[in-house]
Design a protein around this motif. Structure first.
Motif, PDB file in Angstrom:
ATOM      1  N   GLU A 238      11.090  -4.360   9.877  1.00 30.89           N
ATOM      2  CA  GLU A 238      11.139  -2.973   9.404  1.00 30.89           C
ATOM      3  C   GLU A 238       9.726  -2.479   9.101  1.00 30.89           C
ATOM      4  O   GLU A 238       8.830  -3.274   8.802  1.00 30.89           O
ATOM      5  CB  GLU A 238      11.999  -2.860   8.141  1.00 30.89           C
ATOM      6  CG  GLU A 238      13.460  -3.187   8.350  1.00 30.89           C
ATOM      7  CD  GLU A 238      14.289  -3.049   7.073  1.00 30.89           C
ATOM      8  OE1 GLU A 238      13.693  -2.732   6.009  1.00 30.89           O
ATOM      9  OE2 GLU A 238      15.506  -3.267   7.138  1.00 30.89           O
ATOM     10  N   HIS A 240       8.034   0.028   6.417  1.00 31.59           N
ATOM     11  CA  HIS A 240       8.254   0.780   5.184  1.00 31.59           C
ATOM     12  C   HIS A 240       7.074   1.725   4.972  1.00 31.59           C
ATOM     13  O   HIS A 240       5.932   1.269   4.848  1.00 31.59           O
ATOM     14  CB  HIS A 240       8.399  -0.172   4.001  1.00 31.59           C
ATOM     15  CG  HIS A 240       9.600  -1.056   4.099  1.00 31.59           C
ATOM     16  ND1 HIS A 240       9.847  -2.096   3.225  1.00 31.59           N
ATOM     17  CD2 HIS A 240      10.641  -1.071   4.984  1.00 31.59           C
ATOM     18  CE1 HIS A 240      10.981  -2.699   3.547  1.00 31.59           C
ATOM     19  NE2 HIS A 240      11.470  -2.099   4.626  1.00 31.59           N
ATOM     20  N   TYR A 242       5.263   4.499   2.682  1.00 33.02           N
ATOM     21  CA  TYR A 242       5.152   5.012   1.320  1.00 33.02           C
ATOM     22  C   TYR A 242       4.078   6.089   1.258  1.00 33.02           C
ATOM     23  O   TYR A 242       3.126   6.083   2.033  1.00 33.02           O
ATOM     24  CB  TYR A 242       4.778   3.885   0.353  1.00 33.02           C
ATOM     25  CG  TYR A 242       5.843   2.825   0.171  1.00 33.02           C
ATOM     26  CD1 TYR A 242       6.812   2.959  -0.815  1.00 33.02           C
ATOM     27  CD2 TYR A 242       5.864   1.696   0.984  1.00 33.02           C
ATOM     28  CE1 TYR A 242       7.794   1.976  -0.993  1.00 33.02           C
ATOM     29  CE2 TYR A 242       6.833   0.711   0.814  1.00 33.02           C
ATOM     30  CZ  TYR A 242       7.789   0.857  -0.173  1.00 33.02           C
ATOM     31  OH  TYR A 242       8.753  -0.094  -0.338  1.00 33.02           O
ATOM     32  N   THR A 251      10.866  12.811   5.280  1.00 31.83           N
ATOM     33  CA  THR A 251      12.057  12.044   4.907  1.00 31.83           C
ATOM     34  C   THR A 251      13.121  12.108   6.004  1.00 31.83           C
ATOM     35  O   THR A 251      13.942  11.196   6.129  1.00 31.83           O
ATOM     36  CB  THR A 251      12.639  12.563   3.582  1.00 31.83           C
ATOM     37  OG1 THR A 251      12.883  13.974   3.681  1.00 31.83           O
ATOM     38  CG2 THR A 251      11.664  12.320   2.434  1.00 31.83           C
ATOM     39  N   ASP A 254      13.424   9.075   8.384  1.00 31.44           N
ATOM     40  CA  ASP A 254      13.993   7.801   7.936  1.00 31.44           C
ATOM     41  C   ASP A 254      15.142   7.387   8.862  1.00 31.44           C
ATOM     42  O   ASP A 254      16.100   8.143   9.049  1.00 31.44           O
ATOM     43  CB  ASP A 254      14.479   7.930   6.496  1.00 31.44           C
ATOM     44  CG  ASP A 254      14.990   6.611   5.945  1.00 31.44           C
ATOM     45  OD1 ASP A 254      14.205   5.638   5.956  1.00 31.44           O
ATOM     46  OD2 ASP A 254      16.166   6.548   5.523  1.00 31.44           O
ATOM     47  N   ARG A 261      11.674   3.068   7.913  1.00 25.38           N
ATOM     48  CA  ARG A 261      12.122   3.471   6.593  1.00 25.38           C
ATOM     49  C   ARG A 261      11.049   4.281   5.867  1.00 25.38           C
ATOM     50  O   ARG A 261       9.961   3.774   5.583  1.00 25.38           O
ATOM     51  CB  ARG A 261      12.505   2.261   5.743  1.00 25.38           C
ATOM     52  CG  ARG A 261      13.518   1.318   6.393  1.00 25.38           C
ATOM     53  CD  ARG A 261      14.769   2.052   6.918  1.00 25.38           C
ATOM     54  NE  ARG A 261      15.334   2.967   5.949  1.00 25.38           N
ATOM     55  CZ  ARG A 261      16.234   2.619   4.999  1.00 25.38           C
ATOM     56  NH1 ARG A 261      16.641   1.369   4.916  1.00 25.38           N
ATOM     57  NH2 ARG A 261      16.704   3.537   4.180  1.00 25.38           N
ATOM     58  N   LYS A 263      10.027   5.617   2.601  1.00 20.94           N
ATOM     59  CA  LYS A 263      10.355   5.301   1.210  1.00 20.94           C
ATOM     60  C   LYS A 263       9.830   6.332   0.223  1.00 20.94           C
ATOM     61  O   LYS A 263      10.312   6.419  -0.907  1.00 20.94           O
ATOM     62  CB  LYS A 263       9.772   3.931   0.851  1.00 20.94           C
ATOM     63  CG  LYS A 263      10.311   2.780   1.689  1.00 20.94           C
ATOM     64  CD  LYS A 263      11.724   2.414   1.292  1.00 20.94           C
ATOM     65  CE  LYS A 263      12.180   1.143   1.974  1.00 20.94           C
ATOM     66  NZ  LYS A 263      13.513   0.708   1.508  1.00 20.94           N
ATOM     67  N   ALA A 266       5.470   5.560  -4.218  1.00 19.33           N
ATOM     68  CA  ALA A 266       5.562   4.236  -4.825  1.00 19.33           C
ATOM     69  C   ALA A 266       4.872   4.276  -6.184  1.00 19.33           C
ATOM     70  O   ALA A 266       3.698   4.678  -6.273  1.00 19.33           O
ATOM     71  CB  ALA A 266       4.916   3.184  -3.941  1.00 19.33           C
ATOM     72  N   VAL A 272       4.174  -2.858  -3.758  1.00 17.82           N
ATOM     73  CA  VAL A 272       4.837  -2.807  -2.448  1.00 17.82           C
ATOM     74  C   VAL A 272       3.923  -3.394  -1.370  1.00 17.82           C
ATOM     75  O   VAL A 272       4.423  -3.989  -0.399  1.00 17.82           O
ATOM     76  CB  VAL A 272       5.259  -1.367  -2.097  1.00 17.82           C
ATOM     77  CG1 VAL A 272       6.310  -0.874  -3.081  1.00 17.82           C
ATOM     78  CG2 VAL A 272       4.070  -0.402  -2.065  1.00 17.82           C
TER      79      VAL A 272
END
Length: 417
Positions: A238, A240, A242, A251, A254, A261, A263, A266, A272
């Motif tokens: 994946e 991720h 941020y 968004t 996503d 993804r 996210k 953070a 992370v």
């Protein structure tokens, strides 16, 4: 010593590299027992740092308003630090009028005219862009920014590459520039040993404030061209993503099925980052130093980036400790190899720790800055005489700025009468 910082925004260390670099500068001044006031015309944000807890006074100020003049006369700063050239344009003439003997220091964060020129070039080519045509570089934006540099007594530059550009392409005298990169505490051997090892980490990470155009472009390039190539070889992996202030268009990207993804913000970038195996920073344009890469160094997370991303991050003594690739195919291949190869991963991590601790040492750069300001304060009269171009710019352009500001203030006052 009394320092007044005029901030373009309130520092947000958890949202941007510019935020935590500014905070490090402020901490450096406080550790040398300077009295610090941070003033800004921006609205106070929810993610801003708690400056009073660091012994720093906060002051909200207004644009085009003589209330700032009264504030200046009361504060009587020895040094005024302008956070980006727009603040020097707006408030510089007031500082010169009411505090003529105060050192005027400009902090660029990055050379924004270079970033804008590379952005324009990348739009035309769709490729990673470092060299730009003179017609893009010597823009109106550059004229404003370089004029602010020339009007200032000293400008803090985050990248040696940008110092080289200013002195060669724009003929700026080196005496007006000071190298001031990220100022960070070292990652000790004990801290390194406590970080998760390669087999304890999984997935890829990309991080960056969504309001910063290079970061949003990198997300799109990942989604459209790079991540599909990686996912085809690692179907369980994946990515991720941020970053602060994700807009709906971000968004909406996503996609759990594709492992892409988004996210969002953070609370702790280091937390992370430490969980990821490889950091991806496919920047096609930009300027300055990249906080996301410095964060990765401190977290022991090897990175893959582009020529733009690696620019200024190392020097002759310490090479950049990771793959550099400028096409989707090369970038994906480098990311896959780094993700899979334990020997390359550990070598990149260890080289990263050495680069972080040597290149971005807080004490080294804080002491160098204090010494430069002390020397400049003793020789300020001669320094300004040597900068006749800056004196001419202040005489002509600052008068026009002054009269425009006073006209806007009178106009606003008339509206309220």
């Amino acid at each position: 010593m009394n320092l007044l910082v005029i901030g373009y925004v309130w520092p947000e260390p958890a949202s941007s590299a510019a935020g935590y670099r500014m905070l490090a500068l402020l901490d450096g001044f406080r550790q040398h027992d300077w009295n610090v006031i941070f003033a800004s015309p921006a609205e106070k944000s929810i993610h801003r740092a708690d400056l009073p807890a660091r012994g720093i006074d906060e002051q909200s100020i207004a644009l085009n308003c003589s209330s700032f003049d009264a504030f200046l006369r009361e504060a009587q700063p020895d040094v005024v630090l302008f956070d980006r050239f727009m603040m020097e344009e707006q408030f510089g003439w007031r500082v010169e009028l009411h505090c003529p003997h105060a050192l005027r220091v400009l902090d660029t964060e990055d050379l924004s005219c270079l970033r804008h020129a590379r952005h324009a070039a990348a739009k035309l080519s769709g490729q990673v862009t470092t060299d730009v045509a003179p017609r893009l570089l010597f823009s109106d934006h550059a004229k404003r920014e370089v004029a602010a540099i020339l009007r200032s007594d000293l400008t803090l530059m985050i990248s040696r590459a940008e110092i080289q550009l200013l002195t060669s392409a724009f003929q700026v005298d080196p005496s007006l520039l000071h190298y001031s990169p990220f100022m960070l505490q070292p990652v000790t051997p004990e801290q390194q040993a406590q970080l998760p090892q390669m087999d304890q980490r999984q997935h890829f990470i990309a991080i960056g404030n969504f309001r910063h155009a290079p970061n949003w472009d990198a997300v799109l390039w990942l989604q459209q061209a790079i991540w599909p190539l990686i996912r085809r070889q690692l179907p369980e992996a994946e990515l991720h993503i941020y970053g602060a202030y994700p807009p709906p268009k971000a968004t909406a990207l996503d996609n759990p099925r594709q492992g892409f993804r988004v996210k969002g913000w953070a609370k702790s970038a280091s937390e992370v980052m430490q969980q990821a195996r490889v950091n991806l920073a496919p920047l096609r344009f930009g300027a300055g130093l990249k906080g996301k890469l410095v964060d990765a160094l401190a977290c022991g997370t090897p990175s893959v980036t582009t020529t733009v991303g690696a620019e200024g991050m190392a020097d002759e003594q310490e090479a950049w400790p990771g793959p550099v690739a400028d096409t989707p195919e090369a970038f994906a291949a480098a990311a896959l190899e780094l993700y899979r190869d334990p020997d390359q991963w550990r070598q990149s991590q260890q080289q990263g720790f050495r680069l972080h601790n040597r290149h971005f040492a807080f004490e080294t750069h804080a002491e160098a800055l204090m010494a430069r300001l002390e020397t400049l304060g003793r020789t300020l009269d001669q320094h300004r005489l040597n900068n006749f171009t800056g004196a001419m710019l202040r005489h002509h352009s600052m008068k026009s700025t002054q009269y425009m500001a006073q006209w806007i203030e009178a106009k606003n006052r008339h509206k309220t009468d």
